[in-house]
Design a protein around this motif. Structure first.
Motif, PDB file in Angstrom:
ATOM      1  N   ASN A   1       0.890  -1.033   0.187  1.00  0.00           N
ATOM      2  CA  ASN A   1       0.203   0.121   0.138  1.00  0.00           C
ATOM      3  C   ASN A   1       0.794   1.221   0.128  1.00  0.00           C
ATOM      4  O   ASN A   1       2.011   1.108  -0.428  1.00  0.00           O
ATOM      5  N   THR A   2       0.299   2.270   0.303  1.00  0.00           N
ATOM      6  CA  THR A   2       1.027   3.554   0.390  1.00  0.00           C
ATOM      7  C   THR A   2       2.300   3.560   1.463  1.00  0.00           C
ATOM      8  O   THR A   2       3.228   4.082   1.283  1.00  0.00           O
ATOM      9  N   GLU A   3       2.225   2.621   2.544  1.00  0.00           N
ATOM     10  CA  GLU A   3       3.502   2.419   3.467  1.00  0.00           C
ATOM     11  C   GLU A   3       3.710   1.074   3.289  1.00  0.00           C
ATOM     12  O   GLU A   3       2.805   0.052   3.339  1.00  0.00           O
ATOM     13  N   PRO A   4       4.992   0.766   3.728  1.00  0.00           N
ATOM     14  CA  PRO A   4       5.285  -0.768   4.014  1.00  0.00           C
ATOM     15  C   PRO A   4       4.484  -1.116   5.213  1.00  0.00           C
ATOM     16  O   PRO A   4       4.382  -0.466   6.381  1.00  0.00           O
ATOM     17  N   ASP A   5       4.442  -2.433   5.265  1.00  0.00           N
ATOM     18  CA  ASP A   5       3.811  -3.287   6.344  1.00  0.00           C
ATOM     19  C   ASP A   5       4.734  -3.386   7.375  1.00  0.00           C
ATOM     20  O   ASP A   5       5.720  -4.356   7.193  1.00  0.00           O
ATOM     21  N   GLU A   6       4.870  -2.464   8.732  1.00  0.00           N
ATOM     22  CA  GLU A   6       5.984  -2.807   9.742  1.00  0.00           C
ATOM     23  C   GLU A   6       6.151  -4.121  10.328  1.00  0.00           C
ATOM     24  O   GLU A   6       7.174  -4.494  10.671  1.00  0.00           O
ATOM     25  N   LEU A   7       4.698  -4.766  10.514  1.00  0.00           N
ATOM     26  CA  LEU A   7       4.666  -5.955  11.161  1.00  0.00           C
ATOM     27  C   LEU A   7       5.198  -7.052  10.384  1.00  0.00           C
ATOM     28  O   LEU A   7       6.244  -8.049  10.601  1.00  0.00           O
ATOM     29  N   LEU A   8       4.800  -6.949   9.086  1.00  0.00           N
ATOM     30  CA  LEU A   8       5.379  -7.983   8.182  1.00  0.00           C
ATOM     31  C   LEU A   8       6.737  -7.958   7.875  1.00  0.00           C
ATOM     32  O   LEU A   8       7.640  -8.986   7.843  1.00  0.00           O
ATOM     33  N   ASN A   9       7.259  -6.516   7.725  1.00  0.00           N
ATOM     34  CA  ASN A   9       8.581  -6.610   7.566  1.00  0.00           C
ATOM     35  C   ASN A   9       9.621  -7.016   8.943  1.00  0.00           C
ATOM     36  O   ASN A   9      10.619  -7.470   8.704  1.00  0.00           O
ATOM     37  N   ALA A  10       8.875  -6.816  10.068  1.00  0.00           N
ATOM     38  CA  ALA A  10       9.738  -7.114  11.057  1.00  0.00           C
ATOM     39  C   ALA A  10       9.904  -8.771  11.207  1.00  0.00           C
ATOM     40  O   ALA A  10      10.932  -9.292  11.571  1.00  0.00           O
ATOM     41  N   LEU A  11       8.889  -9.257  10.776  1.00  0.00           N
ATOM     42  CA  LEU A  11       8.973 -10.793  10.745  1.00  0.00           C
ATOM     43  C   LEU A  11       9.841 -11.208   9.614  1.00  0.00           C
ATOM     44  O   LEU A  11      10.655 -12.276   9.772  1.00  0.00           O
ATOM     45  N   LEU A  12      10.026 -10.532   8.404  1.00  0.00           N
ATOM     46  CA  LEU A  12      10.923 -10.825   7.608  1.00  0.00           C
ATOM     47  C   LEU A  12      12.320 -10.867   7.862  1.00  0.00           C
ATOM     48  O   LEU A  12      13.219 -11.409   7.629  1.00  0.00           O
ATOM     49  N   SER A  13      12.476  -9.718   8.880  1.00  0.00           N
ATOM     50  CA  SER A  13      13.928  -9.253   9.401  1.00  0.00           C
ATOM     51  C   SER A  13      14.237 -10.458  10.353  1.00  0.00           C
ATOM     52  O   SER A  13      15.603 -10.851  10.244  1.00  0.00           O
ATOM     53  N   MET A  14      13.464 -10.970  11.332  1.00  0.00           N
ATOM     54  CA  MET A  14      13.806 -11.997  12.073  1.00  0.00           C
ATOM     55  C   MET A  14      14.074 -13.315  11.257  1.00  0.00           C
ATOM     56  O   MET A  14      15.067 -14.101  11.715  1.00  0.00           O
ATOM     57  N   ARG A  15      13.173 -13.572  10.318  1.00  0.00           N
ATOM     58  CA  ARG A  15      13.603 -14.739   9.506  1.00  0.00           C
ATOM     59  C   ARG A  15      14.989 -14.710   8.843  1.00  0.00           C
ATOM     60  O   ARG A  15      15.756 -15.666   8.849  1.00  0.00           O
ATOM     61  N   TYR A  16      15.395 -13.355   8.250  1.00  0.00           N
ATOM     62  CA  TYR A  16      16.806 -13.273   7.957  1.00  0.00           C
ATOM     63  C   TYR A  16      17.953 -13.462   8.981  1.00  0.00           C
ATOM     64  O   TYR A  16      18.831 -14.347   8.577  1.00  0.00           O
ATOM     65  N   VAL A  17      17.705 -13.129   9.934  1.00  0.00           N
ATOM     66  CA  VAL A  17      18.697 -13.151  11.022  1.00  0.00           C
ATOM     67  C   VAL A  17      18.900 -14.688  11.308  1.00  0.00           C
ATOM     68  O   VAL A  17      19.985 -15.008  11.313  1.00  0.00           O
TER      69      VAL A  17
END
Length: 218
Positions: free
Chosen positions: A137-153
């Protein structure tokens, strides 16, 4: 504009010039893109293709196999890393099944924006650690991207061999004995790899992420 929503995956290889054999990396990437296009064709609107020396993209109609595709891509270039920009939204042009590069629309703009943002994050010492960002949407999804960050770590600690085992496990529909036969190892080796990589914890987060993405497509 088509009101139907799609998932755009854009990616490139991080520091690919550090590879001792870039030609081998290119061949491996080409091979896995062909596998992805054949294996997950029912979820792909425009086939995954290399768009530049180190970049590639594809257009999906469903998030069902989103992480299966990401996993195969990451494993194909390990120990090199990939960065991903994901856009979920509409397209503004006709869809060419064989050439994603000529399609345009909000979803492509979102993916471009997120890919650029991931690259910017790599240079910020006080920022999050991630290789995937998503915008729907107009802004990135903060919760979704936080989960993606944890997956990456979690996945950043995996060895090249662990990537290979997990990739084979995914390809064999998460069957340990079939995976062991494919890799010509004992089943216990596969079991240890699943435990040492926290595979099922990662998988749980991925399922939650896929459900969210699928909901965004509605």
């Amino acid at each position: 504009m088509d009101n139907k929503k799609y998932i755009v995956i854009k990616a490139d290889i991080i520091n690919s010039r550090q590879s001792k054999d870039r030609n081998a990396v290119q061949k491996s990437l080409s091979k896995v893109l062909k596998t992805i296009n054949e294996t997950f064709s029912e979820s792909i609107a425009s086939r995954f293709m290399i768009t530049s020396g180190d970049g590639f993209q594809g257009l999906m109609t469903s998030g069902k196999h989103f992480f299966d595709i990401i996993q195969l891509l990451e494993s194909s270039v390990a120990p090199l890393k990939l960065r991903f920009g994901i856009g979920v939204g509409e397209v503004a042009t006709d869809i060419d099944e064989s050439n994603s590069a000529i399609i345009d629309g909000p979803s492509y703009h979102y993916a471009d924006e997120m890919l650029t943002r991931v690259e910017e994050i790599e240079d910020q010492y006080s920022s999050i650690s991630t290789n995937i960002l998503l915008k729907s949407n107009t802004e990135p999804d903060e919760l979704l991207n936080a989960l993606l960050s944890m997956r990456y770590v979690v996945r950043s600690s995996w060895t090249t061999r662990q990537h290979e085992v997990i990739a084979a496990f995914v390809q064999m529909n998460e069957k340990q004995y079939e995976t062991a036969a494919k890799l010509k190892v004992n089943q216990s080796t596969v079991s240890r790899a699943l435990k040492s990589t926290d595979y099922y914890s990662v998988k749980s987060a991925e399922i939650a992420l896929i459900n969210h993405i699928e909901g965004t497509l509605l």
